[in-house]
Enzyme design. Structure first.
Site, PDB file in Angstrom:
ATOM      1  N   GLY A 118       0.734  -1.241   0.144  1.00  0.00           N
ATOM      2  CA  GLY A 118      -0.008   0.255   0.587  1.00  0.00           C
ATOM      3  C   GLY A 118       0.351   1.251   0.100  1.00  0.00           C
ATOM      4  O   GLY A 118       1.513   1.293   1.177  1.00  0.00           O
TER       5      GLY A 118
ATOM      6  N   SER B 257      -1.777   6.492   0.672  1.00  0.00           N
ATOM      7  CA  SER B 257      -1.840   8.899   0.484  1.00  0.00           C
ATOM      8  C   SER B 257      -3.217   8.471   1.083  1.00  0.00           C
ATOM      9  O   SER B 257      -3.459   9.619   1.493  1.00  0.00           O
ATOM     10  CB  SER B 257      -2.605   9.349  -1.218  1.00  0.00           C
ATOM     11  OG  SER B 257      -3.430   8.040  -1.319  1.00  0.00           O
ATOM     12  N   ASN B 258      -3.964   7.599   1.338  1.00  0.00           N
ATOM     13  CA  ASN B 258      -5.145   7.961   1.996  1.00  0.00           C
ATOM     14  C   ASN B 258      -4.348   8.036   3.857  1.00  0.00           C
ATOM     15  O   ASN B 258      -5.663   8.764   4.455  1.00  0.00           O
ATOM     16  CB  ASN B 258      -6.322   6.945   2.145  1.00  0.00           C
ATOM     17  CG  ASN B 258      -7.043   7.658   0.867  1.00  0.00           C
ATOM     18  OD1 ASN B 258      -7.971   8.193   0.823  1.00  0.00           O
ATOM     19  ND2 ASN B 258      -7.084   6.948  -0.233  1.00  0.00           N
TER      20      ASN B 258
ATOM     21  N   LEU C  54     -10.819  -9.069   3.570  1.00  0.00           N
ATOM     22  CA  LEU C  54     -12.199  -9.051   4.173  1.00  0.00           C
ATOM     23  C   LEU C  54     -11.740  -8.839   5.413  1.00  0.00           C
ATOM     24  O   LEU C  54     -10.755 -10.108   5.937  1.00  0.00           O
ATOM     25  CB  LEU C  54     -13.166 -10.209   4.086  1.00  0.00           C
ATOM     26  CG  LEU C  54     -14.752 -10.012   3.621  1.00  0.00           C
ATOM     27  CD1 LEU C  54     -15.025  -8.868   2.959  1.00  0.00           C
ATOM     28  CD2 LEU C  54     -15.791 -10.988   3.125  1.00  0.00           C
TER      29      LEU C  54
ATOM     30  N   ASN D 226     -13.607   2.492   5.724  1.00  0.00           N
ATOM     31  CA  ASN D 226     -13.875   2.540   3.975  1.00  0.00           C
ATOM     32  C   ASN D 226     -13.757   3.221   3.316  1.00  0.00           C
ATOM     33  O   ASN D 226     -14.675   3.818   2.997  1.00  0.00           O
ATOM     34  CB  ASN D 226     -14.266   0.740   3.700  1.00  0.00           C
ATOM     35  CG  ASN D 226     -13.209   0.370   2.846  1.00  0.00           C
ATOM     36  OD1 ASN D 226     -11.833   0.259   2.625  1.00  0.00           O
ATOM     37  ND2 ASN D 226     -13.963  -0.078   1.557  1.00  0.00           N
TER      38      ASN D 226
ATOM     39  N   HIS E  79     -13.672   3.404  -1.173  1.00  0.00           N
ATOM     40  CA  HIS E  79     -14.567   2.645  -2.611  1.00  0.00           C
ATOM     41  C   HIS E  79     -13.745   3.890  -3.283  1.00  0.00           C
ATOM     42  O   HIS E  79     -14.953   5.008  -3.734  1.00  0.00           O
ATOM     43  CB  HIS E  79     -15.031   2.010  -1.950  1.00  0.00           C
ATOM     44  CG  HIS E  79     -15.177   1.171  -3.888  1.00  0.00           C
ATOM     45  ND1 HIS E  79     -14.331  -0.147  -3.449  1.00  0.00           N
ATOM     46  CD2 HIS E  79     -15.401   1.350  -4.891  1.00  0.00           C
ATOM     47  CE1 HIS E  79     -14.651  -0.590  -5.043  1.00  0.00           C
ATOM     48  NE2 HIS E  79     -15.891   0.346  -5.554  1.00  0.00           N
TER      49      HIS E  79
ATOM     50  N   ASP F 226     -17.631  -3.694   0.717  1.00  0.00           N
ATOM     51  CA  ASP F 226     -18.103  -2.876  -0.265  1.00  0.00           C
ATOM     52  C   ASP F 226     -19.798  -2.234   0.099  1.00  0.00           C
ATOM     53  O   ASP F 226     -20.340  -1.477  -1.191  1.00  0.00           O
ATOM     54  CB  ASP F 226     -17.715  -2.450  -1.564  1.00  0.00           C
ATOM     55  CG  ASP F 226     -15.845  -2.402  -2.026  1.00  0.00           C
ATOM     56  OD1 ASP F 226     -15.051  -2.074  -0.670  1.00  0.00           O
ATOM     57  OD2 ASP F 226     -16.050  -3.242  -2.957  1.00  0.00           O
TER      58      ASP F 226
ATOM     59  N   GLU G 244     -10.832  12.098  -3.259  1.00  0.00           N
ATOM     60  CA  GLU G 244     -10.705  10.230  -2.258  1.00  0.00           C
ATOM     61  C   GLU G 244     -10.643  10.795  -0.106  1.00  0.00           C
ATOM     62  O   GLU G 244     -10.870  10.365   0.489  1.00  0.00           O
ATOM     63  CB  GLU G 244      -9.209   9.399  -2.393  1.00  0.00           C
ATOM     64  CG  GLU G 244     -10.520   8.617  -3.557  1.00  0.00           C
ATOM     65  CD  GLU G 244      -9.670   7.619  -3.614  1.00  0.00           C
ATOM     66  OE1 GLU G 244      -9.230   6.799  -2.746  1.00  0.00           O
ATOM     67  OE2 GLU G 244      -9.106   6.371  -4.683  1.00  0.00           O
TER      68      GLU G 244
HETATM   69  C1  GRF Z   1      -7.296   3.890  -2.866  1.00  0.00           C
HETATM   70  O1  GRF Z   1      -7.612   3.626  -3.763  1.00  0.00           O
HETATM   71  C2  GRF Z   1      -8.768   3.417  -1.506  1.00  0.00           C
HETATM   72  O2  GRF Z   1      -9.876   4.501  -2.337  1.00  0.00           O
HETATM   73  C3  GRF Z   1      -8.773   2.211  -1.888  1.00  0.00           C
HETATM   74  O3  GRF Z   1      -7.352   1.613  -2.198  1.00  0.00           O
HETATM   75  C4  GRF Z   1      -6.242   2.758  -3.308  1.00  0.00           C
HETATM   76  C5  GRF Z   1      -5.782   2.424  -1.446  1.00  0.00           C
HETATM   77  O4  GRF Z   1      -4.988   3.580  -2.014  1.00  0.00           O
HETATM   78  N1  GRF Z   1      -9.487   1.616  -1.008  1.00  0.00           N
HETATM   79  P1  GRF Z   1      -3.740   4.603  -0.730  1.00  0.00           P
HETATM   80  O5  GRF Z   1      -2.298   3.666  -0.151  1.00  0.00           O
HETATM   81  O6  GRF Z   1      -4.303   5.334  -0.171  1.00  0.00           O
HETATM   82  O7  GRF Z   1      -3.166   5.293  -1.867  1.00  0.00           O
END
Ligand code: GRF
Length: 222
Positions: free
Chosen positions: A14, A17-18, A97, A112, A114, A155, A184
């Site tokens: 991962g 970025s989020n 999951l 979560n 999405h 989801d 996001e």
């Molecule tokens: C994002 O596109 C999120 O919507 C999905 O996984 C991706 C994670 O991206 N669930 P990041 O690692 O947060 O950049």
């Protein structure tokens, strides 16, 4: 009110970025909480490195290390969550999951993000570029992102917040993903703020903003 203690879950490699958006929003007070731990499935993920750089604890719990299967994996996750006094879980690029015992222990306290407008373009196998490819191929003129509460299916849980993003005629999955990603970050931060601030009430399949005394919705949204 004590700051809400958040665990962020990431998977594999991962990029985080989020996670970074959540860390930044906790640091500048937009989220009334702090990230207590970031939990990954594999060491060395860029997301885990971001956590370390922010001075946040990390844990790697790999589902493969548990011969006893999902329950045992879930118990290991629950013990990390307890150890860090976690109130709220945010999945941010966590591809699996969640074990049922974790969902049950944190019912309505797991979020979560999405990268599409659920209930469309979600479910098993709908992640990353697969989502944006499907949107482009569908001919839809809008897409976006959805923050929802997590239940036992991919989801599916009650929707907290969505942002609409246009699909342009020349979009590829890559250009679309790049346009959705900043949405996001903003949408996730705002949804976490609402849940951490106790503004949300779940009624069946719907997550609604609680009415403040006097009848107005506390966030100007109902
Ligand atoms: C994002 O596109 C999120 O919507 C999905 O996984 C991706 C994670 O991206 N669930 P990041 O690692 O947060 O950049």
């Amino acid at each position: 009110m004590d700051a809400v203690r958040i665990a962020v879950f990431v998977s594999g490699q991962g990029r985080g970025s989020n996670l970074q958006a959540i860390l930044d929003a906790c640091a500048d007070g937009r989220i009334p909480g702090r990230v207590a731990v970031v939990i990954g499935t594999r060491a060395g993920a860029p997301a885990l490195e971001r956590a370390v750089a922010a001075g946040v604890d990390t844990a790697v719990v790999s589902p493969r290390q548990f011969a006893g299967g999902e329950d045992e994996y879930g118990d290991a996750l629950l013990s990390v969550l307890r150890e860090h006094g976690v109130d709220l879980i945010c999945l941010a690029g966590y591809m699996r999951l969640l074990p049922k015992n974790v969902v049950a222990a944190f019912r309505h306290r797991i979020l979560n993000i999405h990268p599409a407008l659920l209930p469309f373009f979600g479910g098993r196998g709908m992640y990353g570029h697969h989502v944006h490819e499907a949107v482009v191929e569908s001919g839809m003129q809008v897409t976006g992102c959805t923050v929802h509460l997590v239940d036992e299916e991919y989801d599916r849980g009650p929707i907290l917040l969505q942002t609409v993003v246009p699909v342009l005629p020349d979009d590829t999955a890559e250009t679309l993903a790049a346009r959705v990603l900043p949405a996001e970050h903003n949408t996730y931060v705002e949804a976490i703020r609402m849940v951490a601030g106790g503004e949300i009430e779940v009624r069946g399949r719907r997550a609604v903003v609680k009415k403040a005394p006097g009848g107005a919705s506390s966030a100007g949204r109902s």
